[in-house]
Write a protein that holds these residues in place. Structure first.
Motif, PDB file in Angstrom:
ATOM      1  N   THR A  28      18.333  60.823  95.676  1.00  0.00           N
ATOM      2  CA  THR A  28      16.887  60.767  95.451  1.00  0.00           C
ATOM      3  C   THR A  28      16.531  59.564  94.592  1.00  0.00           C
ATOM      4  O   THR A  28      15.356  59.304  94.336  1.00  0.00           O
ATOM      5  CB  THR A  28      16.386  62.054  94.758  1.00  0.00           C
ATOM      6  N   SER A  29      17.541  58.834  94.144  1.00  0.00           N
ATOM      7  CA  SER A  29      17.351  57.562  93.456  1.00  0.00           C
ATOM      8  C   SER A  29      18.130  56.490  94.207  1.00  0.00           C
ATOM      9  O   SER A  29      18.877  56.790  95.134  1.00  0.00           O
ATOM     10  CB  SER A  29      17.812  57.655  91.996  1.00  0.00           C
ATOM     11  N   ILE A  30      17.959  55.246  93.805  1.00  0.00           N
ATOM     12  CA  ILE A  30      18.555  54.120  94.528  1.00  0.00           C
ATOM     13  C   ILE A  30      19.325  53.245  93.551  1.00  0.00           C
ATOM     14  O   ILE A  30      18.835  52.947  92.454  1.00  0.00           O
ATOM     15  CB  ILE A  30      17.453  53.277  95.211  1.00  0.00           C
ATOM     16  N   ASP A  55      31.911  42.757  97.230  1.00  0.00           N
ATOM     17  CA  ASP A  55      33.284  42.325  97.514  1.00  0.00           C
ATOM     18  C   ASP A  55      34.323  43.126  96.744  1.00  0.00           C
ATOM     19  O   ASP A  55      35.517  42.831  96.824  1.00  0.00           O
ATOM     20  CB  ASP A  55      33.433  40.833  97.191  1.00  0.00           C
ATOM     21  N   ASP A  56      33.896  44.147  96.004  1.00  0.00           N
ATOM     22  CA  ASP A  56      34.817  44.924  95.168  1.00  0.00           C
ATOM     23  C   ASP A  56      34.618  46.414  95.424  1.00  0.00           C
ATOM     24  O   ASP A  56      33.828  47.076  94.745  1.00  0.00           O
ATOM     25  CB  ASP A  56      34.579  44.606  93.693  1.00  0.00           C
ATOM     26  N   PRO A  57      35.345  46.991  96.399  1.00  0.00           N
ATOM     27  CA  PRO A  57      35.174  48.409  96.724  1.00  0.00           C
ATOM     28  C   PRO A  57      35.425  49.338  95.539  1.00  0.00           C
ATOM     29  O   PRO A  57      34.781  50.386  95.426  1.00  0.00           O
ATOM     30  CB  PRO A  57      36.211  48.648  97.832  1.00  0.00           C
ATOM     31  N   VAL A  58      36.354  48.961  94.671  1.00  0.00           N
ATOM     32  CA  VAL A  58      36.656  49.818  93.518  1.00  0.00           C
ATOM     33  C   VAL A  58      35.438  49.931  92.610  1.00  0.00           C
ATOM     34  O   VAL A  58      35.072  51.024  92.160  1.00  0.00           O
ATOM     35  CB  VAL A  58      37.865  49.275  92.732  1.00  0.00           C
ATOM     36  N   GLU A  59      34.795  48.803  92.329  1.00  0.00           N
ATOM     37  CA  GLU A  59      33.625  48.819  91.456  1.00  0.00           C
ATOM     38  C   GLU A  59      32.491  49.617  92.084  1.00  0.00           C
ATOM     39  O   GLU A  59      31.760  50.330  91.390  1.00  0.00           O
ATOM     40  CB  GLU A  59      33.168  47.386  91.169  1.00  0.00           C
ATOM     41  N   ILE A  60      32.355  49.508  93.400  1.00  0.00           N
ATOM     42  CA  ILE A  60      31.331  50.297  94.095  1.00  0.00           C
ATOM     43  C   ILE A  60      31.600  51.786  93.908  1.00  0.00           C
ATOM     44  O   ILE A  60      30.716  52.557  93.528  1.00  0.00           O
ATOM     45  CB  ILE A  60      31.295  49.942  95.592  1.00  0.00           C
ATOM     46  N   LEU A  61      32.837  52.200  94.169  1.00  0.00           N
ATOM     47  CA  LEU A  61      33.167  53.621  94.102  1.00  0.00           C
ATOM     48  C   LEU A  61      33.097  54.159  92.678  1.00  0.00           C
ATOM     49  O   LEU A  61      32.725  55.323  92.465  1.00  0.00           O
ATOM     50  CB  LEU A  61      34.559  53.863  94.689  1.00  0.00           C
ATOM     51  N   MET A  62      33.421  53.322  91.689  1.00  0.00           N
ATOM     52  CA  MET A  62      33.323  53.771  90.306  1.00  0.00           C
ATOM     53  C   MET A  62      31.875  53.807  89.822  1.00  0.00           C
ATOM     54  O   MET A  62      31.596  54.298  88.728  1.00  0.00           O
ATOM     55  CB  MET A  62      34.161  52.861  89.397  1.00  0.00           C
ATOM     56  N   SER A  63      30.951  53.308  90.641  1.00  0.00           N
ATOM     57  CA  SER A  63      29.530  53.305  90.274  1.00  0.00           C
ATOM     58  C   SER A  63      28.747  54.427  90.939  1.00  0.00           C
ATOM     59  O   SER A  63      27.635  54.734  90.524  1.00  0.00           O
ATOM     60  CB  SER A  63      28.888  51.962  90.648  1.00  0.00           C
ATOM     61  N   VAL A  64      29.305  55.026  92.000  1.00  0.00           N
ATOM     62  CA  VAL A  64      28.559  56.064  92.710  1.00  0.00           C
ATOM     63  C   VAL A  64      28.668  57.382  91.959  1.00  0.00           C
ATOM     64  O   VAL A  64      29.597  57.606  91.190  1.00  0.00           O
ATOM     65  CB  VAL A  64      29.057  56.244  94.163  1.00  0.00           C
ATOM     66  N   GLN A  65      27.711  58.244  92.197  1.00  0.00           N
ATOM     67  CA  GLN A  65      27.724  59.588  91.632  1.00  0.00           C
ATOM     68  C   GLN A  65      27.320  60.549  92.738  1.00  0.00           C
ATOM     69  O   GLN A  65      26.139  60.676  93.059  1.00  0.00           O
ATOM     70  CB  GLN A  65      26.752  59.706  90.455  1.00  0.00           C
ATOM     71  N   LEU A  66      28.305  61.178  93.372  1.00  0.00           N
ATOM     72  CA  LEU A  66      28.020  62.071  94.487  1.00  0.00           C
ATOM     73  C   LEU A  66      27.244  63.290  94.023  1.00  0.00           C
ATOM     74  O   LEU A  66      27.502  63.833  92.949  1.00  0.00           O
ATOM     75  CB  LEU A  66      29.320  62.513  95.153  1.00  0.00           C
ATOM     76  N   GLY A  67      26.304  63.713  94.840  1.00  0.00           N
ATOM     77  CA  GLY A  67      25.524  64.911  94.512  1.00  0.00           C
ATOM     78  C   GLY A  67      24.039  64.618  94.578  1.00  0.00           C
ATOM     79  O   GLY A  67      23.603  63.514  94.884  1.00  0.00           O
ATOM     80  N   GLY A  68      23.244  65.645  94.295  1.00  0.00           N
ATOM     81  CA  GLY A  68      21.806  65.459  94.307  1.00  0.00           C
ATOM     82  C   GLY A  68      21.201  65.607  95.682  1.00  0.00           C
ATOM     83  O   GLY A  68      21.884  65.920  96.658  1.00  0.00           O
ATOM     84  N   GLY A  69      19.911  65.372  95.754  1.00  0.00           N
ATOM     85  CA  GLY A  69      19.187  65.512  97.012  1.00  0.00           C
ATOM     86  C   GLY A  69      19.258  64.255  97.845  1.00  0.00           C
ATOM     87  O   GLY A  69      20.108  63.383  97.629  1.00  0.00           O
ATOM     88  N   THR A  70      18.345  64.140  98.805  1.00  0.00           N
ATOM     89  CA  THR A  70      18.380  63.003  99.728  1.00  0.00           C
ATOM     90  C   THR A  70      16.965  62.544 100.036  1.00  0.00           C
ATOM     91  O   THR A  70      16.170  63.315 100.580  1.00  0.00           O
ATOM     92  CB  THR A  70      19.084  63.375 101.046  1.00  0.00           C
ATOM     93  N   ASP A  71      16.656  61.298  99.717  1.00  0.00           N
ATOM     94  CA  ASP A  71      15.382  60.678 100.088  1.00  0.00           C
ATOM     95  C   ASP A  71      15.704  59.411 100.859  1.00  0.00           C
ATOM     96  O   ASP A  71      15.795  58.318 100.300  1.00  0.00           O
ATOM     97  CB  ASP A  71      14.548  60.378  98.846  1.00  0.00           C
ATOM     98  N   ILE A  72      15.916  59.569 102.167  1.00  0.00           N
ATOM     99  CA  ILE A  72      16.342  58.431 102.997  1.00  0.00           C
ATOM    100  C   ILE A  72      15.208  57.430 103.153  1.00  0.00           C
ATOM    101  O   ILE A  72      15.432  56.211 103.133  1.00  0.00           O
ATOM    102  CB  ILE A  72      16.815  58.922 104.378  1.00  0.00           C
TER     103      ILE A  72
END
Length: 373
Positions: free
Chosen positions: A252-254, A262-279
């Motif tokens: 629900t946020s962006i 170019d850094d998949p590790v940094e991307i994955l360490m920045s995500v927070q799974l969960g919450g709703g969905t506002d596509i």
């Protein structure tokens, strides 16, 4: 292992009385296995109100700790079995201490299942355990990248040029017919052999047209595997000079992670799974990133389960299609690569001009080749 011993391990210690004397005895060799299994699966009995049975002469006098239990599991069982046991500990019994204690975490076998768990618990990782988690994430990502990169780069880097030859001797570019023609004059009639003095290899076309790839990735709770593969794909694509990659993750946020594409590790360490969905909100944000619509591909990675009014999403996608942005709605895939998504919502977006597909990363690469050709 004998059949009766196998069944005894499956059924647990309370099955002892059902076996004839001596028939189901485990002996010293399998007693350690039984103890390790009971440490985890004995929680089933406790969950049903049964008291943990410790008495005189019990083998439970010296209790396993979590760390020693992990060591026993890894030593006593094959790797695939140990991974299943660890997965049950995390998913079925909520033993999150597996990923909140650094010494315990270091003993776990890096795998995509463990990576998925770490992403789900990302908000709980602190201090030293966070550094250990990052090392595990990098190890799993590098393994995934090794599996995908060769095929993806080959698909995207350019088709074989059948009219020019290359000085680079790459086996997959070998021109067999051209090599035979070039060396016919060296045919040895006595030995009836063709002497190859010069081998020919096809040259590759290099596509350096400025295509922008925008990956808009749903990070709601059900999207863990898709987030992982999207991050790896972003890293592979970002390394190719023909593409400029931007990546946005949303619930629900962006969060715009284009600076780490170019850094998949940094991307994955920045995500927070969960919450709703506002596509819709995410698609509208990506609209602002479009600089040249005719040279832009927007890949929306989602399960299409829109939490906001669906009409907003339809209008946002329609506007991009009318601007002639190439649109792909990439349906979420589960761990077995089966598509999991809201088909009704996907059909509405397809009617607006978005191509809908459920593709593995390799097939996504071939789709991009078709679109940017």
């Amino acid at each position: 292992m004998k059949t009766l011993q196998r069944w005894r391990l499956v059924l647990g210690k309370y099955a002892d009385r059902r076996f004839a004397p001596g028939a189901g005895g485990l002996g010293a060799a399998y007693s350690r296995m039984d103890r390790a299994l009971d440490y985890l699966y004995g929680r089933e009995y406790q969950g049903r109100g049964l008291r943990k049975d410790i008495g005189p002469g019990s083998l439970d006098a010296s209790q396993l700790t979590l760390t020693t239990w992990l060591g026993e599991v890894r030593e006593l069982f094959p790797n695939d079995t140990a991974e299943v046991i660890e997965k049950h500990a995390l998913d079925r019994y909520g033993m999150t201490e597996l990923v909140t204690d650094p010494r315990t975490l270091e003993r776990l076998q890096p795998s995509q299942d463990l990576l998925r768990t770490l992403l789900g618990l990302r908000g709980h990782l602190r201090g030293e355990v966070l550094h250990v988690a990052r090392r595990i994430v990098r190890q799993v990502v590098e393994e995934l990248k090794r599996k995908l990169e060769s095929e993806v780069r080959q698909a995207l880097a350019g088709r074989l040029n059948r009219f020019r030859h290359s000085p680079l001797a790459l086996s997959q570019n070998f021109d067999a017919h051209g090599t035979v023609r070039r060396n016919l004059k060296h045919y040895d009639r006595d030995r009836r052999q063709l002497v190859v003095e010069q081998a020919l290899f096809f040259e590759r076309n290099s596509r350096r047209l400025p295509w922008d790839i925008i990956l808009c990735v749903d990070q709601s709770g059900s999207m863990a595997d898709s987030v992982i593969h999207s991050a790896v794909m972003a890293g592979i694509l970002a390394a190719l000079p023909a593409f400029r990659v931007k990546i946005v993750v949303f619930d629900t946020s962006i969060v715009d992670l284009s600076g780490h594409a170019d850094d998949p590790v940094e991307i994955l360490m920045s995500v927070q799974l969960g919450g709703g969905t506002d596509i819709a909100q995410a698609v509208r944000y990506c609209t602002q990133l479009v600089e040249n619509p005719h040279r832009t591909v927007l890949v929306l990675v989602t399960d299409f389960c829109e939490g906001a009014p669906p009409g907003e999403l339809v209008r946002a996608v329609k506007a991009l299609a009318e601007a002639r942005v190439k649109l792909l709605g990439l349906a979420a895939l589960d761990g077995q690569a089966n598509p999991v998504y809201d088909k009704a919502m996907a059909e509405r977006l397809a009617a607006c001009g978005m191509e809908i597909a459920a593709l593995t990363p390799q097939r996504l690469a071939h789709w991009l080749v078709k679109v940017v050709s």
